[in-house]
Motif scaffolding. Structure first.
Motif, PDB file in Angstrom:
ATOM      1  N   LEU A   1      -0.165  19.808  26.471  1.00 30.17           N
ATOM      2  CA  LEU A   1       0.187  18.752  27.422  1.00 30.17           C
ATOM      3  C   LEU A   1       1.416  17.966  26.950  1.00 30.17           C
ATOM      4  O   LEU A   1       2.235  17.531  27.761  1.00 30.17           O
ATOM      5  N   TYR A   2       1.514  17.772  25.641  1.00 30.00           N
ATOM      6  CA  TYR A   2       2.705  17.111  25.102  1.00 30.00           C
ATOM      7  C   TYR A   2       3.948  17.934  25.472  1.00 30.00           C
ATOM      8  O   TYR A   2       4.957  17.397  25.942  1.00 30.00           O
ATOM      9  N   ALA A   3       3.844  19.246  25.234  1.00 32.14           N
ATOM     10  CA  ALA A   3       5.006  20.106  25.488  1.00 32.14           C
ATOM     11  C   ALA A   3       5.345  20.159  26.978  1.00 32.14           C
ATOM     12  O   ALA A   3       6.523  20.154  27.358  1.00 32.14           O
ATOM     13  N   LEU A   4       4.317  20.205  27.807  1.00 35.50           N
ATOM     14  CA  LEU A   4       4.572  20.286  29.253  1.00 35.50           C
ATOM     15  C   LEU A   4       5.154  18.991  29.806  1.00 35.50           C
ATOM     16  O   LEU A   4       5.795  18.991  30.851  1.00 35.50           O
ATOM     17  N   ALA A   5       4.929  17.899  29.128  1.00 30.73           N
ATOM     18  CA  ALA A   5       5.493  16.622  29.574  1.00 30.73           C
ATOM     19  C   ALA A   5       6.891  16.399  29.014  1.00 30.73           C
ATOM     20  O   ALA A   5       7.618  15.520  29.484  1.00 30.73           O
ATOM     21  N   TRP A   6       7.269  17.184  28.032  1.00 31.59           N
ATOM     22  CA  TRP A   6       8.519  16.935  27.325  1.00 31.59           C
ATOM     23  C   TRP A   6       9.727  17.369  28.153  1.00 31.59           C
ATOM     24  O   TRP A   6       9.796  18.499  28.644  1.00 31.59           O
TER      25      TRP A   6
ATOM     26  N   ASN B   1      11.309  23.105  21.764  1.00 35.89           N
ATOM     27  CA  ASN B   1      11.268  23.056  23.227  1.00 35.89           C
ATOM     28  C   ASN B   1      10.111  22.173  23.676  1.00 35.89           C
ATOM     29  O   ASN B   1       9.609  22.330  24.787  1.00 35.89           O
ATOM     30  N   GLY B   2       9.688  21.274  22.779  1.00 36.92           N
ATOM     31  CA  GLY B   2       8.648  20.319  23.120  1.00 36.92           C
ATOM     32  C   GLY B   2       7.323  20.561  22.435  1.00 36.92           C
ATOM     33  O   GLY B   2       6.395  19.765  22.610  1.00 36.92           O
ATOM     34  N   VAL B   3       7.191  21.636  21.665  1.00 40.39           N
ATOM     35  CA  VAL B   3       5.916  21.899  20.984  1.00 40.39           C
ATOM     36  C   VAL B   3       5.882  21.074  19.705  1.00 40.39           C
ATOM     37  O   VAL B   3       6.644  21.336  18.765  1.00 40.39           O
ATOM     38  N   PRO B   4       5.023  20.086  19.652  1.00 40.43           N
ATOM     39  CA  PRO B   4       5.090  19.130  18.539  1.00 40.43           C
ATOM     40  C   PRO B   4       4.325  19.584  17.305  1.00 40.43           C
ATOM     41  O   PRO B   4       3.356  20.337  17.385  1.00 40.43           O
ATOM     42  N   GLN B   5       4.787  19.116  16.185  1.00 36.33           N
ATOM     43  CA  GLN B   5       4.008  19.165  14.944  1.00 36.33           C
ATOM     44  C   GLN B   5       3.757  17.701  14.597  1.00 36.33           C
ATOM     45  O   GLN B   5       4.691  16.929  14.445  1.00 36.33           O
ATOM     46  N   SER B   6       2.507  17.316  14.480  1.00 36.76           N
ATOM     47  CA  SER B   6       2.208  15.899  14.316  1.00 36.76           C
ATOM     48  C   SER B   6       2.453  15.442  12.882  1.00 36.76           C
ATOM     49  O   SER B   6       2.613  16.252  11.962  1.00 36.76           O
ATOM     50  N   ASP B   7       2.444  14.148  12.702  1.00 35.57           N
ATOM     51  CA  ASP B   7       2.606  13.595  11.357  1.00 35.57           C
ATOM     52  C   ASP B   7       1.329  13.730  10.532  1.00 35.57           C
ATOM     53  O   ASP B   7       1.294  13.299   9.381  1.00 35.57           O
ATOM     54  N   GLU B   8       0.300  14.335  11.105  1.00 32.17           N
ATOM     55  CA  GLU B   8      -0.920  14.609  10.359  1.00 32.17           C
ATOM     56  C   GLU B   8      -0.929  16.044   9.829  1.00 32.17           C
ATOM     57  O   GLU B   8      -1.870  16.449   9.143  1.00 32.17           O
ATOM     58  N   ALA B   9       0.092  16.788  10.163  1.00 31.86           N
ATOM     59  CA  ALA B   9       0.127  18.195   9.751  1.00 31.86           C
ATOM     60  C   ALA B   9       0.340  18.316   8.244  1.00 31.86           C
ATOM     61  O   ALA B   9       1.062  17.522   7.631  1.00 31.86           O
ATOM     62  N   THR B  10      -0.284  19.312   7.671  1.00 33.08           N
ATOM     63  CA  THR B  10       0.008  19.717   6.300  1.00 33.08           C
ATOM     64  C   THR B  10       0.421  21.187   6.327  1.00 33.08           C
ATOM     65  O   THR B  10       0.054  21.920   7.241  1.00 33.08           O
ATOM     66  N   VAL B  11       1.173  21.570   5.333  1.00 34.93           N
ATOM     67  CA  VAL B  11       1.760  22.917   5.350  1.00 34.93           C
ATOM     68  C   VAL B  11       1.550  23.598   3.998  1.00 34.93           C
ATOM     69  O   VAL B  11       1.775  22.989   2.948  1.00 34.93           O
ATOM     70  N   TYR B  12       1.102  24.820   4.054  1.00 37.77           N
ATOM     71  CA  TYR B  12       1.163  25.699   2.889  1.00 37.77           C
ATOM     72  C   TYR B  12       2.265  26.710   3.174  1.00 37.77           C
ATOM     73  O   TYR B  12       2.216  27.414   4.179  1.00 37.77           O
ATOM     74  N   ASP B  13       3.268  26.742   2.343  1.00 38.84           N
ATOM     75  CA  ASP B  13       4.274  27.774   2.539  1.00 38.84           C
ATOM     76  C   ASP B  13       4.547  28.531   1.246  1.00 38.84           C
ATOM     77  O   ASP B  13       4.269  28.055   0.144  1.00 38.84           O
ATOM     78  N   HIS B  14       5.047  29.733   1.427  1.00 36.83           N
ATOM     79  CA  HIS B  14       5.136  30.698   0.329  1.00 36.83           C
ATOM     80  C   HIS B  14       6.485  31.401   0.374  1.00 36.83           C
ATOM     81  O   HIS B  14       6.948  31.788   1.449  1.00 36.83           O
ATOM     82  N   PHE B  15       7.051  31.565  -0.795  1.00 33.22           N
ATOM     83  CA  PHE B  15       8.343  32.233  -0.925  1.00 33.22           C
ATOM     84  C   PHE B  15       8.169  33.447  -1.832  1.00 33.22           C
ATOM     85  O   PHE B  15       7.714  33.305  -2.974  1.00 33.22           O
ATOM     86  N   ILE B  16       8.525  34.597  -1.327  1.00 33.05           N
ATOM     87  CA  ILE B  16       8.444  35.827  -2.130  1.00 33.05           C
ATOM     88  C   ILE B  16       9.818  36.477  -2.100  1.00 33.05           C
ATOM     89  O   ILE B  16      10.351  36.755  -1.027  1.00 33.05           O
ATOM     90  N   ARG B  17      10.366  36.701  -3.257  1.00 35.64           N
ATOM     91  CA  ARG B  17      11.689  37.307  -3.294  1.00 35.64           C
ATOM     92  C   ARG B  17      11.588  38.818  -3.452  1.00 35.64           C
ATOM     93  O   ARG B  17      10.873  39.316  -4.316  1.00 35.64           O
ATOM     94  N   HIS B  18      12.284  39.495  -2.559  1.00 32.76           N
ATOM     95  CA  HIS B  18      12.417  40.947  -2.655  1.00 32.76           C
ATOM     96  C   HIS B  18      13.911  41.247  -2.720  1.00 32.76           C
ATOM     97  O   HIS B  18      14.576  41.367  -1.685  1.00 32.76           O
ATOM     98  N   GLY B  19      14.423  41.319  -3.915  1.00 33.30           N
ATOM     99  CA  GLY B  19      15.847  41.606  -4.056  1.00 33.30           C
ATOM    100  C   GLY B  19      16.696  40.499  -3.456  1.00 33.30           C
ATOM    101  O   GLY B  19      16.640  39.354  -3.882  1.00 33.30           O
TER     102      GLY B  19
END
Lengths: 268, 616
Positions: free
Chosen positions: B71-76, B176-194
């Motif tokens: 609904l947030y995105a559709l209103a944006w 395009n209006g799809v929100p990430q809230s300020d309550e979000a937490t993120v796990y991200d990962h970096f893998i190097r291949h060459g």
């Protein structure tokens, strides 16, 4: 002057230590071209020759089980049959463009070529589940429910002629150099050749028999218990592509076979 | 300790890299091979069309958003980007790693031990800077400010750099209006291949996602140092005369571009509306029944019937019976733990306190202030008459003194002149507190003002108290510490709830919006909507202007929805049933207690139907 001498001695000493370290690391590494799953053959201070470990025994992580594709990348190209001519993101050369523009799914069906999108170069992008097992100590078997395909990821050199949708896949555990006493880390690297020509995208974007598919499989374990299989892919095809085609896909581990739904290939 | 000669550093690194067991790489002693240092750019092939950082309107396929997110995105409306505070909005993690431009990663090591302290990441778009701490430090408390990059801690796991991030500002999952809230937490990962990094991120957002949003993509290493690193942005007047309380949005079900992308690419609208089911292979089976898909899609274009949803946000107040002190900026601190937030300015003179909390932990509040200020409390300002902000007036006043009154002509008239801090407020707040009889007389403000501003120069800086008519009540003010550049908003702004507009005491939604715009007219960000003027809200975490702008936008959108319904003849109950707050309830909604979503909507409705008379 005194400090300078001390300084120089330190450099010499540390350089020597570094050189010893390099020697040691090189001694542990398998010789170039050797089957990577083989265990380090003793090395300096080792206990003498040992039987090489199998690929299964040398596995860096456990890939076996059921995995469910999470289709968040390239959604409109993967979940839905894209429109003819929608090749965005893929650098086709003129010959490739000619083939793609001639795409006719009905013709493919009629010719019994409905599995063109289910070849090794695209099968991991199809929405579906995969089931990975050890066929034997040196071969990982990867079954897909989408298109009911089977890939054999062979850790030993194979004389298989290929020429089918899944081609011939050579697998290695590609190690990252780490310190002595640290458990080996790395990725599963798979190089696939000798594929029957197929589609990189379901709307007829072609790859040829000359294509080489290079994949890295990595496993990520999240703190909440979820496990993901990451598949990083490069397709190089001098026949139809102007530059390598790179993608990354991921699958979420399932506890069981829930949702496993083998289906036939379809061109539509 | 002597500094290690620079010549030795390469040798030391070589030793670590080749396995002599020396640990110079951080907590796990690993490994040279996964070092991701260098300059990269995002892979252009995958998600073509999205890597330009936006995507098309109503293109949410494969995003497991919940009803509020959809609904947030559709209103944006993309026209919102014209708003001053949106023009230089930063990019959040992990969205930024899909943006065009260059990225750089580098290590920061302790110069003496060469232990890995952090891995840093800079991105060209929005000139973002992220520090991934590798030294096991804890994450900040929930009442600490958020940033675009958030607060990240990392560790090596196998061949992977794994990172956990909290304290991220509200940003985009897709711009395009799809929100990430300020309550979000993120796990991200970096893998190097060459020469490439496989990047994998999992966003957990209790506000806008029904399931974690996971995504993999690739960055390629630049063969040479790229030239482009800057991204100049300065907000400007894009449309002259644009009203401050204009926030463009689409009515649910009336999005003018709802089917544009679907029609262009012959895609099912149901899929493009997103949701967890669109990420699962089973969605393919739905494609076989276009009519059913269309029916299902139409049902997703407006809020589902039912009660408002409750907030899923974390309470930033520890509620552990202790007072927690957060240095905000300059000479100003925020005290958290006793109801509403308390601001304390310190210096050579006595402490200047804004609001006194609920009064349950006043002794601990006083003890905390004594640690900050060698002199007693001299001034207390009350921004609102709320018991959560004034409950400690009596004790804090008694613990202070106002030397400026001692020996003055006041002393002849009042034997206790200067004994106790001077309590300042707008006259109407004094009157509301007197009428409410919740405080004894020695907790009531004695130093009042009537017109637009009260000013002081205290502890070496200008302090301005600005009246905000008809916001929460008809007696609200904000306090601006000008040198420290901190604004204390009282309950005009909160990060924990919809504003508790007290219609009976002169509050109104329009006055509330005007007050937020007044604050925004005094704030200046340091860089791309981050830093600069800091904000202490009545409740919740310390912020900067971005959060105030977001709050203002939300209230304008809700106001406009209610206003349209009023014009169509809707009753208060019909407005509540329409769920006009559905895209914000998962963040601010409350269904029980003294201030529920329904009461808030009623306050908006009634203050629009019967606007308050201008304050006297």
């Amino acid at each position: 002057m005194s400090y300078k001498l001390t300084h120089m001695r330190r450099i010499v000493l540390l350089t020597a230590v570094a050189a010893l370290g390099m020697y040691s690391a090189l001694a542990q590494a398998p010789p170039a071209g050797a089957p990577p799953p083989g265990a380090p053959a003793g090395g300096r201070g080792g206990r003498g020759p040992q039987a090489p470990r199998t690929a299964k025994a040398a596995a860096l992580f456990d890939l076996t089980g059921y995995w469910n594709a999470v289709v968040t990348e390239d959604w409109r190209y993967r979940m839905v049959l894209p429109m003819k001519g929608d090749y965005a993101g893929i650098q086709l050369n003129p010959e490739g463009l000619k083939i793609a523009n001639a795409w006719d799914p009905a013709k493919d069906e009629a010719a019994g070529e409905q599995c063109k999108s289910y070849g090794a170069a695209n099968i991991m992008r199809m929405p579906g589940r995969i089931h990975i097992t050890w066929q034997d100590d040196q071969i990982l078997k990867l079954d897909t429910d989408a298109g009911s395909q089977t890939r054999t990821l062979n850790f030993e050199a194979s004389q298989a002629p290929g020429g089918d949708w899944q081609g011939v896949s050579r697998a290695i555990w590609e190690l990252v150099p780490v310190g002595r006493g640290v458990a080996p880390v790395g990725s599963l690297k798979i190089v696939t050749t000798k594929m029957k020509p197929g589609y990189l995208r379901r709307n007829g974007v072609p790859y040829s028999a000359n294509a080489t598919l290079t994949e890295y499989f990595d496993k990520i374990d999240e703190p909440n218990g979820d496990s993901y299989l990451l598949v990083t892919t490069t397709v190089e095809d001098p026949t139809y592509l102007g530059q390598p085609y790179l993608t990354a896909s991921h699958f979420k581990k399932q506890a069981n076979a829930a949702g496993w739904n083998p289906s036939a290939c379809t061109a539509k | 300790m002597k500094r290690i000669p620079k010549l030795l550093v390469p040798a030391l690194v070589s030793v670590a890299a080749f396995g002599q067991g020396l640990d110079f790489s951080g907590r796990s002693g690993l490994p040279a091979g996964i070092d991701i240092s260098g300059a990269y750019y995002p892979l252009p092939g995958q998600d073509s069309g999205l890597i330009t950082a936006s995507g098309s309107l109503v293109e949410y396929g494969g995003i497991p958003m919940n009803e509020a997110g959809r609904l947030y995105a559709l209103a944006w409306s993309a026209a919102r980007i014209q708003g001053r505070q949106h023009q230089c909005m930063g990019y959040v993690v992990p969205y930024t790693y899909n943006a065009p431009g260059n990225f750089r990663f580098w290590e920061e090591r302790d110069p003496y031990t060469q232990r890995l302290l952090s891995i840093n990441s800079y991105w060209q778009i929005s000139e973002g800077l992220r520090t991934i701490w590798m030294d096991d430090r804890p994450h900040p408390p929930a009442y600490a400010p958020h940033t675009w990059a958030g607060f990240s801690t990392g560790k090596y796991e196998g061949n992977t750099l794994s990172v956990y991030t909290t304290h991220i500002k509200r940003g985009w999952i897709r711009a395009n209006g799809v929100p990430q809230s300020d309550e979000a937490t993120v796990y991200d990962h970096f893998i190097r291949h060459g020469d490439r990094i496989t990047y994998f991120a999992v966003v957990n957002d209790p506000v806008y996602l029904a399931e974690p949003f996971s995504r993999a993509y690739t960055m390629l290493r630049n063969a040479k140092e790229p030239d482009g690193w800057l991204y100049a942005c300065d907000d400007g007047e894009q449309i002259l005369g644009r009203p401050e309380d204009l926030v463009e949005s689409y009515d649910w079900g009336k999005h003018p571009f709802l089917r544009e992308f679907a029609d262009k690419h012959q895609l099912p609208l149901l899929g493009l509306l997103g949701g967890p089911e669109t990420t699962h292979p089973e969605f393919v089976t739905k494609l076989k029944d276009p009519a059913a898909m269309e029916t299902a899609a139409k049902a997703l274009l407006a809020p589902a019937p039912g009660a408002p949803h409750a907030s899923r946000a974390v309470d930033p107040n520890p509620r552990d019976g202790e007072i927690h002190v957060l240095p905000v900026q300059g000479n100003v601190y925020m005290l958290v733990g006793d109801g509403g937030n308390i601001a304390v300015q310190v210096g050579e003179q006595g402490a200047f306190v804004v609001n006194t909390g609920a009064g349950q932990l006043s002794d601990k509040v006083i003890a905390a202030i004594r640690k900050l200020s060698k002199n007693p409390i001299q001034f207390i300002a009350n921004t609102n008459p709320s018991p959560e902000l004034t409950g400690g007036n009596v004790k804090l006043r008694a613990a202070g003194m106002d030397p400026s009154l001692m020996g003055s002509f006041f002393s002849g008239q009042f034997a206790d002149a200067g004994q106790g801090a001077t309590v300042i407020s707008h006259l109407n707040t004094q009157m509301h507190l007197t009428d409410a009889k919740t405080l004894p007389s020695d907790g009531i403000p004695t130093d009042t003002f009537v017109h637009d501003r009260r000013r002081k120069f205290h502890n070496g800086e200008a302090v301005e108290i600005f009246y905000q008519p008809n916001a929460i009540t008809d007696g609200d003010s904000i306090v601006h510490f000008r040198h420290s550049d901190v604004i204390v908003t009282g309950d005009i702004f909160s990060t924990t709830s919809y504003p508790a507009i007290d219609v009976k005491n002169g509050g109104s939604i329009q006055g509330e919006i005007d007050a937020l715009n007044y604050i925004l007219n005094r704030t200046i960000y340091e860089h791309d909507e981050e830093g600069g003027t800091m904000i202490i809200p009545g409740h919740g975490r310390a912020c900067d202007e971005w959060e105030v702008a977001e709050y203002r936008d939300m209230l304008v959108i809700i106001r406009d929805r209610v206003q349209k319904l009023i014009k169509s003849g809707a009753t208060e109950q019909q407005v509540k049933t329409a769920r006009v707050t559905a895209d914000y309830d998962e963040r601010f909604g409350v269904n029980s207690g003294a201030w529920t979503t329904d009461i808030f909507v009623a306050a908006v409705y009634n203050s629009l139907k019967n606007p308050p008379k201008p304050a006297q």
